[in-house]
Design a protein around this motif. Structure first.
Motif, PDB file in Angstrom:
ATOM      1  N   PRO A  21       4.367  28.322  31.396  1.00 49.27           N
ATOM      2  CA  PRO A  21       3.923  29.211  30.340  1.00 49.27           C
ATOM      3  C   PRO A  21       2.400  29.323  30.363  1.00 49.27           C
ATOM      4  O   PRO A  21       1.729  28.525  31.013  1.00 49.27           O
ATOM      5  N   GLU A  22       1.892  30.302  29.646  1.00 51.99           N
ATOM      6  CA  GLU A  22       0.437  30.483  29.621  1.00 51.99           C
ATOM      7  C   GLU A  22      -0.231  29.277  28.982  1.00 51.99           C
ATOM      8  O   GLU A  22       0.332  28.622  28.123  1.00 51.99           O
ATOM      9  N   GLY A  23      -1.458  29.004  29.397  1.00 45.12           N
ATOM     10  CA  GLY A  23      -2.182  27.851  28.872  1.00 45.12           C
ATOM     11  C   GLY A  23      -1.749  26.586  29.587  1.00 45.12           C
ATOM     12  O   GLY A  23      -1.054  26.606  30.593  1.00 45.12           O
ATOM     13  N   SER A  24      -2.164  25.477  29.065  1.00 42.30           N
ATOM     14  CA  SER A  24      -1.820  24.186  29.653  1.00 42.30           C
ATOM     15  C   SER A  24      -0.601  23.621  28.942  1.00 42.30           C
ATOM     16  O   SER A  24      -0.667  23.316  27.753  1.00 42.30           O
ATOM     17  N   PRO A  25       0.498  23.462  29.654  1.00 45.08           N
ATOM     18  CA  PRO A  25       1.725  22.999  28.997  1.00 45.08           C
ATOM     19  C   PRO A  25       1.652  21.538  28.586  1.00 45.08           C
ATOM     20  O   PRO A  25       1.009  20.720  29.241  1.00 45.08           O
ATOM     21  N   THR A  26       2.332  21.237  27.496  1.00 46.24           N
ATOM     22  CA  THR A  26       2.502  19.851  27.059  1.00 46.24           C
ATOM     23  C   THR A  26       3.966  19.440  27.112  1.00 46.24           C
ATOM     24  O   THR A  26       4.263  18.253  27.153  1.00 46.24           O
ATOM     25  N   THR A  27       4.879  20.400  27.094  1.00 48.10           N
ATOM     26  CA  THR A  27       6.301  20.087  27.099  1.00 48.10           C
ATOM     27  C   THR A  27       6.877  20.309  28.489  1.00 48.10           C
ATOM     28  O   THR A  27       6.710  21.374  29.070  1.00 48.10           O
ATOM     29  N   LEU A  28       7.551  19.276  28.991  1.00 51.53           N
ATOM     30  CA  LEU A  28       8.126  19.312  30.332  1.00 51.53           C
ATOM     31  C   LEU A  28       9.633  19.129  30.265  1.00 51.53           C
ATOM     32  O   LEU A  28      10.158  18.533  29.323  1.00 51.53           O
ATOM     33  N   ILE A  29      10.295  19.614  31.293  1.00 55.74           N
ATOM     34  CA  ILE A  29      11.699  19.282  31.502  1.00 55.74           C
ATOM     35  C   ILE A  29      11.746  18.461  32.791  1.00 55.74           C
ATOM     36  O   ILE A  29      11.135  18.832  33.797  1.00 55.74           O
ATOM     37  N   ILE A  30      12.408  17.316  32.702  1.00 57.10           N
ATOM     38  CA  ILE A  30      12.589  16.443  33.858  1.00 57.10           C
ATOM     39  C   ILE A  30      14.057  16.536  34.243  1.00 57.10           C
ATOM     40  O   ILE A  30      14.927  16.080  33.495  1.00 57.10           O
ATOM     41  N   ARG A  31      14.319  17.158  35.376  1.00 54.34           N
ATOM     42  CA  ARG A  31      15.692  17.379  35.830  1.00 54.34           C
ATOM     43  C   ARG A  31      16.071  16.389  36.920  1.00 54.34           C
ATOM     44  O   ARG A  31      15.224  15.780  37.553  1.00 54.34           O
ATOM     45  N   ASN A  32      17.383  16.285  37.136  1.00 49.42           N
ATOM     46  CA  ASN A  32      17.974  15.446  38.188  1.00 49.42           C
ATOM     47  C   ASN A  32      17.827  13.952  37.900  1.00 49.42           C
ATOM     48  O   ASN A  32      17.660  13.158  38.826  1.00 49.42           O
ATOM     49  N   LEU A  33      17.888  13.589  36.632  1.00 45.17           N
ATOM     50  CA  LEU A  33      17.839  12.167  36.300  1.00 45.17           C
ATOM     51  C   LEU A  33      19.102  11.502  36.836  1.00 45.17           C
ATOM     52  O   LEU A  33      20.208  11.986  36.607  1.00 45.17           O
ATOM     53  N   PRO A  34      18.958  10.413  37.556  1.00 47.56           N
ATOM     54  CA  PRO A  34      20.136   9.770  38.158  1.00 47.56           C
ATOM     55  C   PRO A  34      21.003   9.076  37.106  1.00 47.56           C
ATOM     56  O   PRO A  34      20.580   8.839  35.968  1.00 47.56           O
ATOM     57  N   SER A  35      22.212   8.738  37.520  1.00 53.24           N
ATOM     58  CA  SER A  35      23.178   8.143  36.594  1.00 53.24           C
ATOM     59  C   SER A  35      22.718   6.802  36.037  1.00 53.24           C
ATOM     60  O   SER A  35      23.186   6.379  34.983  1.00 53.24           O
ATOM     61  N   ALA A  36      21.782   6.126  36.708  1.00 54.73           N
ATOM     62  CA  ALA A  36      21.262   4.855  36.187  1.00 54.73           C
ATOM     63  C   ALA A  36      20.541   5.064  34.849  1.00 54.73           C
ATOM     64  O   ALA A  36      20.465   4.154  34.031  1.00 54.73           O
ATOM     65  N   LEU A  37      20.012   6.248  34.639  1.00 51.18           N
ATOM     66  CA  LEU A  37      19.364   6.580  33.362  1.00 51.18           C
ATOM     67  C   LEU A  37      20.417   7.269  32.508  1.00 51.18           C
ATOM     68  O   LEU A  37      20.450   8.486  32.389  1.00 51.18           O
ATOM     69  N   ASN A  38      21.279   6.469  31.880  1.00 53.74           N
ATOM     70  CA  ASN A  38      22.486   6.999  31.273  1.00 53.74           C
ATOM     71  C   ASN A  38      22.429   7.232  29.769  1.00 53.74           C
ATOM     72  O   ASN A  38      23.427   7.603  29.171  1.00 53.74           O
ATOM     73  N   ASN A  39      21.285   7.002  29.155  1.00 47.35           N
ATOM     74  CA  ASN A  39      21.157   7.317  27.733  1.00 47.35           C
ATOM     75  C   ASN A  39      19.671   7.484  27.391  1.00 47.35           C
ATOM     76  O   ASN A  39      18.796   7.220  28.218  1.00 47.35           O
ATOM     77  N   GLN A  40      19.421   7.916  26.187  1.00 48.87           N
ATOM     78  CA  GLN A  40      18.050   8.227  25.783  1.00 48.87           C
ATOM     79  C   GLN A  40      17.131   7.009  25.825  1.00 48.87           C
ATOM     80  O   GLN A  40      15.997   7.100  26.293  1.00 48.87           O
ATOM     81  N   ASP A  41      17.609   5.859  25.354  1.00 49.57           N
ATOM     82  CA  ASP A  41      16.759   4.658  25.338  1.00 49.57           C
ATOM     83  C   ASP A  41      16.402   4.194  26.753  1.00 49.57           C
ATOM     84  O   ASP A  41      15.253   3.837  27.022  1.00 49.57           O
ATOM     85  N   VAL A  42      17.372   4.222  27.649  1.00 48.98           N
ATOM     86  CA  VAL A  42      17.120   3.813  29.036  1.00 48.98           C
ATOM     87  C   VAL A  42      16.155   4.796  29.701  1.00 48.98           C
ATOM     88  O   VAL A  42      15.218   4.393  30.397  1.00 48.98           O
ATOM     89  N   ALA A  43      16.373   6.090  29.477  1.00 52.22           N
ATOM     90  CA  ALA A  43      15.502   7.105  30.078  1.00 52.22           C
ATOM     91  C   ALA A  43      14.075   6.991  29.531  1.00 52.22           C
ATOM     92  O   ALA A  43      13.108   7.097  30.291  1.00 52.22           O
ATOM     93  N   ARG A  44      13.932   6.749  28.242  1.00 58.64           N
ATOM     94  CA  ARG A  44      12.586   6.563  27.669  1.00 58.64           C
ATOM     95  C   ARG A  44      11.930   5.308  28.239  1.00 58.64           C
ATOM     96  O   ARG A  44      10.732   5.309  28.536  1.00 58.64           O
ATOM     97  N   GLY A  45      12.701   4.238  28.391  1.00 58.77           N
ATOM     98  CA  GLY A  45      12.164   3.011  28.974  1.00 58.77           C
ATOM     99  C   GLY A  45      11.662   3.239  30.386  1.00 58.77           C
ATOM    100  O   GLY A  45      10.603   2.725  30.779  1.00 58.77           O
ATOM    101  N   TRP A  46      12.415   4.030  31.167  1.00 57.51           N
ATOM    102  CA  TRP A  46      11.987   4.361  32.531  1.00 57.51           C
ATOM    103  C   TRP A  46      10.684   5.158  32.498  1.00 57.51           C
ATOM    104  O   TRP A  46       9.756   4.859  33.245  1.00 57.51           O
TER     105      TRP A  46
END
Length: 167
Positions: A21-46
């Motif tokens: 988007p225009e300007g400097s983005p602050t919000t990202l989408i991180i795709r292709n998270l592997p199955s080891a990151l199986n919930n929000q807490d684990v993904a945030r910890g990573w």
């Protein structure tokens, strides 16, 4: 559950884009998270362990779609419907560092490369508004506690610059 799948697909379709988007983005989408990151807490910890702890104020993990056995492939490799996350960084420079560090990386051998790009929805308030409509409240984002949302004595002490003692 078809309701969950429809809400996730609508959210995904309207909140991400390949083009920044225009300007400097602050919000990202991180795709292709592997199955080891199986919930929000684990993904945030990573993400925190990757050096981005205390740099974001919004995190929403969306789990992988469950594949039906008849749709599975026997050819190996990553399947469809990998998990992804939306992250809003407090500063655009931290979002840029996240893209630079994580985009194209794998967590372990055999995992697909991460895709880290700017999301279409940008900023904390926009994320909160957009994702509040997601899945009837069953998918809840993690939000950093702001001073305005803190308990009144803590917020007052923080605003005044005085330290609070806890016993």
């Amino acid at each position: 559950d078809t309701e969950l799948a429809a809400a996730k697909q609508t959210s995904f379709n309207t909140a991400h884009t390949e083009a920044e988007p225009e300007g400097s983005p602050t919000t990202l989408i991180i795709r292709n998270l592997p199955s080891a990151l199986n919930n929000q807490d684990v993904a945030r910890g990573w993400l925190d362990g990757a050096g981005f702890g205390n740099q974001y104020d919004f995190f929403l993990y969306l789990p992988a779609k469950r594949r039906r056995p008849e749709n599975s492939t026997s050819g190996g490799g990553p399947g469809q419907g990998l998990a992804y996350a939306f992250v809003n960084f407090c500063y655009a420079e931290n979002a840029r560092k996240c893209i630079d560090k994580l985009n194209g990386q794998t967590l372990s051998e055999g995992d697909p490369a991460l895709s880290v790009v700017a999301a279409r929805v940008q900023g904390l308030q926009e994320c909160r508004s957009h994702f509040s409509k997601c899945d009837g409240g069953r998918i809840e984002p993690w939000l950093a506690l702001t001073l305005d949302e803190a308990q009144p004595p803590l917020a007052a002490a923080a605003h005044s610059g005085h330290a609070m003692r806890f016993q």
